[in-house]
Design a protein around this motif. Structure first.
Motif, short mmCIF file in Angstrom:
data_model
loop_
_atom_site.label_atom_id
_atom_site.label_comp_id
_atom_site.label_asym_id
_atom_site.label_seq_id
_atom_site.Cartn_x
_atom_site.Cartn_y
_atom_site.Cartn_z
N LEU A 285 0.85 -1.19 0.00
CA LEU A 285 0.00 0.00 0.00
C LEU A 285 0.88 1.24 0.00
CD1 LEU A 285 -2.69 -0.96 2.65
CD2 LEU A 285 -2.79 -1.19 0.17
N THR A 286 0.58 2.17 -0.88
CA THR A 286 1.37 3.39 -0.98
C THR A 286 0.53 4.53 -1.51
OG1 THR A 286 3.37 4.36 -1.94
CG2 THR A 286 2.19 2.77 -3.29
N TRP A 287 0.90 5.74 -1.11
CA TRP A 287 0.30 6.94 -1.70
C TRP A 287 1.21 7.48 -2.79
CZ3 TRP A 287 -4.52 7.59 -1.16
CH2 TRP A 287 -5.17 7.28 0.03
N ASN A 288 2.35 6.82 -3.04
CA ASN A 288 3.32 7.28 -4.01
C ASN A 288 2.87 6.91 -5.42
OD1 ASN A 288 5.54 7.80 -5.62
ND2 ASN A 288 7.01 7.04 -4.13
N CYS A 289 1.96 7.67 -5.97
CA CYS A 289 1.41 7.37 -7.31
C CYS A 289 2.36 7.79 -8.42
CB CYS A 289 0.07 8.05 -7.49
SG CYS A 289 -1.18 7.39 -6.36
N LYS A 290 3.33 8.61 -8.11
CA LYS A 290 4.30 9.04 -9.12
C LYS A 290 5.27 7.92 -9.46
CE LYS A 290 7.55 12.72 -10.23
NZ LYS A 290 8.17 13.95 -9.76
N HIS A 291 5.62 7.10 -8.48
CA HIS A 291 6.62 6.07 -8.71
C HIS A 291 6.10 4.64 -8.51
CE1 HIS A 291 9.11 9.65 -7.71
NE2 HIS A 291 9.66 9.28 -8.84
N LEU A 292 5.52 4.34 -7.38
CA LEU A 292 5.15 2.95 -7.07
C LEU A 292 3.78 2.55 -7.59
CD1 LEU A 292 6.54 2.55 -3.46
CD2 LEU A 292 7.45 1.57 -5.56
N ALA A 293 2.76 3.30 -7.24
CA ALA A 293 1.40 2.95 -7.65
C ALA A 293 1.07 3.60 -8.99
CB ALA A 293 0.40 3.38 -6.57
N ASN A 294 1.97 3.45 -9.93
CA ASN A 294 1.85 4.07 -11.24
C ASN A 294 1.64 2.97 -12.27
OD1 ASN A 294 2.59 5.04 -13.85
ND2 ASN A 294 3.74 6.71 -12.92
N ALA A 295 0.52 2.97 -12.96
CA ALA A 295 0.20 1.91 -13.91
C ALA A 295 1.25 1.77 -15.00
CB ALA A 295 -1.17 2.17 -14.53
N GLU A 296 1.88 2.87 -15.38
CA GLU A 296 2.90 2.82 -16.43
C GLU A 296 4.18 2.14 -15.97
OE1 GLU A 296 3.48 6.74 -17.99
OE2 GLU A 296 1.39 6.93 -18.60
#
Length: 46
Positions: A7-18
């Protein structure tokens, strides 16, 4: 030992679909199964 979810709020790096495919590939190269990477909202269905 392994984890099922990261679980992370880091959508720029970890939770990034790309980037998810690259993360899974790297885990597999080192013999690990990639956890499901998501935000707390995604896990709870929000």
């Amino acid at each position: 030992m392994s984890i099922n979810y990261l679980l992370t709020w880091n959508c720029k790096h970890l939770a990034n679909a790309e980037k998810r495919e690259d993360i899974e590939k790297t885990c597999n190269e080192y013999g690990y199964i990639s956890p499901v990477i998501c935000t707390p909202e995604e896990l709870l269905g929000g």
